[in-house]
Scaffold this motif. Structure first.
Motif, short mmCIF file in Angstrom:
data_model
loop_
_atom_site.label_atom_id
_atom_site.label_comp_id
_atom_site.label_asym_id
_atom_site.label_seq_id
_atom_site.Cartn_x
_atom_site.Cartn_y
_atom_site.Cartn_z
N GLY A 163 0.82 -1.21 0.00
CA GLY A 163 0.00 0.00 0.00
C GLY A 163 0.85 1.25 0.00
O GLY A 163 2.09 1.21 0.06
N GLY A 164 0.16 2.41 -0.07
CA GLY A 164 0.88 3.69 -0.17
C GLY A 164 1.46 3.85 -1.56
O GLY A 164 1.03 3.21 -2.53
N ARG A 165 2.49 4.69 -1.70
CA ARG A 165 3.15 4.90 -2.99
C ARG A 165 4.66 4.97 -2.78
O ARG A 165 5.14 5.59 -1.83
CB ARG A 165 2.68 6.19 -3.67
N VAL A 166 5.38 4.26 -3.66
CA VAL A 166 6.83 4.23 -3.56
C VAL A 166 7.44 4.38 -4.95
O VAL A 166 6.73 4.33 -5.97
CB VAL A 166 7.34 2.90 -2.96
N SER A 167 8.76 4.51 -4.97
CA SER A 167 9.51 4.42 -6.23
C SER A 167 10.51 3.30 -6.06
O SER A 167 11.21 3.20 -5.03
CB SER A 167 10.24 5.73 -6.53
N PHE A 168 10.57 2.38 -7.04
CA PHE A 168 11.48 1.25 -7.01
C PHE A 168 12.78 1.63 -7.74
O PHE A 168 12.78 1.75 -8.97
CB PHE A 168 10.85 0.03 -7.68
N ASP A 220 11.11 -7.19 -7.33
CA ASP A 220 11.07 -5.79 -6.89
C ASP A 220 11.56 -5.63 -5.45
O ASP A 220 11.89 -4.54 -5.01
CB ASP A 220 9.67 -5.19 -7.08
N ALA A 221 11.61 -6.75 -4.71
CA ALA A 221 12.10 -6.69 -3.33
C ALA A 221 13.61 -6.42 -3.28
O ALA A 221 14.15 -6.02 -2.26
CB ALA A 221 11.78 -7.98 -2.60
N SER A 222 14.29 -6.65 -4.43
CA SER A 222 15.74 -6.40 -4.47
C SER A 222 16.03 -4.93 -4.77
O SER A 222 17.17 -4.48 -4.65
CB SER A 222 16.41 -7.28 -5.53
N PHE A 223 14.99 -4.17 -5.15
CA PHE A 223 15.12 -2.73 -5.41
C PHE A 223 14.90 -1.96 -4.10
O PHE A 223 14.22 -2.44 -3.18
CB PHE A 223 14.07 -2.27 -6.42
N SER A 224 15.42 -0.77 -4.04
CA SER A 224 15.13 0.10 -2.90
C SER A 224 13.71 0.62 -3.09
O SER A 224 13.38 1.20 -4.13
CB SER A 224 16.12 1.28 -2.88
N ASN A 225 12.84 0.37 -2.10
CA ASN A 225 11.43 0.82 -2.16
C ASN A 225 11.32 2.14 -1.38
O ASN A 225 11.03 2.15 -0.18
CB ASN A 225 10.50 -0.21 -1.51
N ILE A 226 11.55 3.24 -2.06
CA ILE A 226 11.57 4.54 -1.36
C ILE A 226 10.13 5.00 -1.08
O ILE A 226 9.38 5.29 -2.02
CB ILE A 226 12.31 5.60 -2.18
N PRO A 227 9.72 5.10 0.20
CA PRO A 227 8.33 5.49 0.53
C PRO A 227 8.12 6.99 0.29
O PRO A 227 8.85 7.82 0.85
CB PRO A 227 8.22 5.13 2.02
N LEU A 228 7.15 7.33 -0.54
CA LEU A 228 6.94 8.73 -0.89
C LEU A 228 5.58 9.28 -0.43
O LEU A 228 5.48 10.45 -0.03
CB LEU A 228 7.07 8.91 -2.40
#
Length: 292
Positions: A163-168, A220-228
């Motif tokens: 949930g929410g919004r992130v950038s991978f 996608d779990a190997s990417f940085s999930n930046i919470p925005l």
């Protein structure tokens, strides 16, 4: 009878007669015998003191003085040269050819050996262990496929499973690093306030056909999930504004570290989700407020 010998003795004393009664002159001439003082003069024999004077022979001390031969100690003294062949023993320099043993640098051709899959995760080393770490930045787009990011690129804001919004945000063209257990940190920074949102991950990089590494798009779990979003941290909208994207990559032992920064523009560009994205990502959004 006793008086006669006395008279005769007196006469003999006056006339120097020989006690034996021989010719007195001859006997007196025997003074030559006394003259045998030449025999005493055999003092020459005593004078053989010259023989004793052979002291010069004793003076052959020079022979004893052949001590110089004993002085052939110089031969023993040849010890310096021979022992001095310590140069030979001192050929230790040859042993000192340790530099050759020091050809360990060749063993240091580990870079080549490093191309063997002997890393903890079984993925071959990426590049040269002695080379400088380098990488490029990428991010998942609206179609969940990655694309390179450069200065001014659009950074997609996506709804993750939580949930929410992130950038991978991930990396590619990674070289000169152990691909096992790398640490990837991604952060979006508001250049006006300095406030930052970040996320760090530990993952294995895949080895691409060119021998370089990258994050796997399907993981996608190997990417940085930046919470925005929801936007509770920035004084301006998250979308359509310039932000600084910071990416830091470290090897698992943290012996190699590299940071890169780009200016990017986040965007609510996933079809069908753009309206809701704009709502929760706008400046001043109040958590729980309804969105279309």
């Amino acid at each position: 009878m006793k008086s006669v010998p006395a008279v005769l003795l007196s006469l003999c004393l006056v006339m120097s007669c020989d006690p034996d009664g021989g010719d007195p002159t001859q006997d007196g001439g025997t003074s030559q015998d006394a003259g045998t003082s030449q025999d005493a003069g055999a003092g020459q024999d005593a004078g053989t003191n010259q023989d004793a004077g052979t002291t010069p022979d004793a003076g052959t001390t020079p022979d004893a003085g052949t001590t110089p031969d004993a002085g052939t100690v110089e031969d023993a003294g040849t010890t310096p040269p021979d022992a001095g062949t310590a140069d030979d023993a001192g050929t230790t320099p040859d042993a000192g050819t340790t530099p050759d043993a020091g050809t360990i640098p060749d063993a240091g051709t580990t870079p080549d050996a490093g191309t063997i899959p002997d890393t903890p995760c079984g993925i071959p080393y990426l590049g040269d262990p002695n080379g400088a770490l380098d990488f490029k930045i990428k991010a998942l787009g609206p179609d969940w496929r990655s694309s390179p990011l450069t200065t001014g690129s659009t950074l997609t804001v996506i709804e993750p499973i939580q949930g929410g919004r992130v950038s991978f945000v991930g990396v590619y063209d990674v070289v000169n690093i152990d691909p096992c257990g790398v640490k990837l940190l991604g952060a979006l920074r508001n250049p006006e306030t300095g406030r930052v949102q970040l996320d760090a991950r530990t993952a294995n990089l895949q080895r691409d056909p060119d021998g370089r590494g990258s994050n796997i798009d399907a993981d996608d779990a190997s990417f940085s999930n930046i919470p925005l979003c929801p936007n509770q941290w920035s004084n301006k909208d998250i979308y359509d504004q310039n932000y600084e994207l910071v990416v830091i990559l470290k090897d698992r032992l943290e012996k190699k570290v590299l940071q890169k920064t780009l200016t990017v523009r986040p965007a609510c560009n996933v079809p069908g989700e753009d309206a809701f994205c704009r709502c929760i990502c706008k400046a001043g959004y109040v958590l729980g407020s309804p969105c279309p």
